[in-house]
Motif scaffolding. Structure first.
Motif, short mmCIF file in Angstrom:
data_model
loop_
_atom_site.label_atom_id
_atom_site.label_comp_id
_atom_site.label_asym_id
_atom_site.label_seq_id
_atom_site.Cartn_x
_atom_site.Cartn_y
_atom_site.Cartn_z
N GLY A 1 0.77 -1.19 0.09
CA GLY A 1 0.06 0.05 -0.16
C GLY A 1 0.91 1.37 -0.01
O GLY A 1 0.29 2.39 -0.16
N LYS A 2 2.12 0.99 0.03
CA LYS A 2 3.03 2.29 0.09
C LYS A 2 3.62 2.61 -1.31
O LYS A 2 3.87 1.55 -1.73
N LYS A 3 3.78 3.81 -1.74
CA LYS A 3 4.08 4.23 -3.16
C LYS A 3 5.61 4.03 -3.05
O LYS A 3 6.22 4.65 -1.91
N LEU A 4 6.34 3.40 -3.95
CA LEU A 4 7.85 3.21 -3.75
C LEU A 4 8.32 4.41 -5.09
O LEU A 4 7.58 4.66 -5.88
N ALA A 5 9.41 4.82 -4.89
CA ALA A 5 10.04 5.83 -5.60
C ALA A 5 10.30 5.16 -7.02
O ALA A 5 10.88 4.36 -7.18
N VAL A 6 10.03 5.90 -7.89
CA VAL A 6 9.94 5.43 -9.36
C VAL A 6 10.65 6.29 -10.29
O VAL A 6 10.47 7.38 -10.45
N GLU A 7 11.68 5.67 -11.02
CA GLU A 7 12.69 6.49 -11.89
C GLU A 7 12.13 6.31 -13.38
O GLU A 7 12.59 5.28 -13.96
N ILE A 8 11.37 7.01 -13.73
CA ILE A 8 10.66 7.11 -15.09
C ILE A 8 11.06 8.57 -16.06
O ILE A 8 10.86 9.50 -15.53
N LYS A 9 11.82 8.51 -17.03
CA LYS A 9 12.14 9.70 -17.83
C LYS A 9 11.43 9.33 -19.18
O LYS A 9 11.41 8.53 -19.89
#
Length: 166
Positions: A92-100
């Motif tokens: 249920g917790k958002k994780l950091a996502v690296e999208i360019k």
């Protein structure tokens, strides 16, 4: 005329499957390029993270991407042509996502490779090659999504999607 699969989300925005909603493609006009440009991978990942936070199970597709949310609050972004995976939500917790992303390219910092073997969903971490079987993922629905994507795109198009930068 555009084609909508019976099990795809209805274009009216109700969230229901097309076959259980409007079921008449003639009333939908193709979207203007400006409207389609609003859709981005980052915004779809945010929607996926919200579904995971609400612990609402879902399997959706966009192009070659598959978005999976579980009732346990996990969220996974999958890319089917190279079988890449990225966990975007955990319990249920958002994780950091690296999208360019730009108009021409999308770059994702993938963390895993996935396989479906004997009805089990297995991810292998790129970092340390550790393998994990994820029993809470809807393997059948993911496999069905992969088959739908393969029908939409010719093999040569799927093979040409990725560029090696070496």
């Amino acid at each position: 005329m555009m084609k909508i699969g019976r099990n795809e989300p209805c274009p009216c925005g109700s969230g229901k499957k097309f076959k259980k909603c409007c079921n008449d493609i003639s009333k939908f006009q193709p979207k203007a390029p400006e409207a389609t440009a609003q859709v981005s991978l980052s915004s779809e990942v945010e929607k996926l993270q919200e579904l995971a936070a609400q612990k609402e199970a879902s399997v959706r597709t966009m192009g070659v991407f598959i978005f999976v949310a579980t009732e346990q609050g996990d969220g996974w972004l999958l890319e089917m042509s190279d079988a890449d995976a990225l966990k975007v939500a955990d319990k249920g917790k958002k994780l950091a996502v690296e999208i360019k992303e730009s108009a021409e390219t999308i770059e994702v910092n993938w963390s895993h490779h996935f396989t479906i073997h004997k009805k089990e969903f297995v991810v292998t971490a790129y970092e340390d090659k550790s393998m994990t079987t994820l029993s809470d993922l809807p393997t059948h629905a993911i496999f069905a999504a992969i088959k739908r994507i393969r029908k939409k795109f010719p093999k040569d198009v799927l093979a040409a999607i990725h560029l090696d930068e070496e």
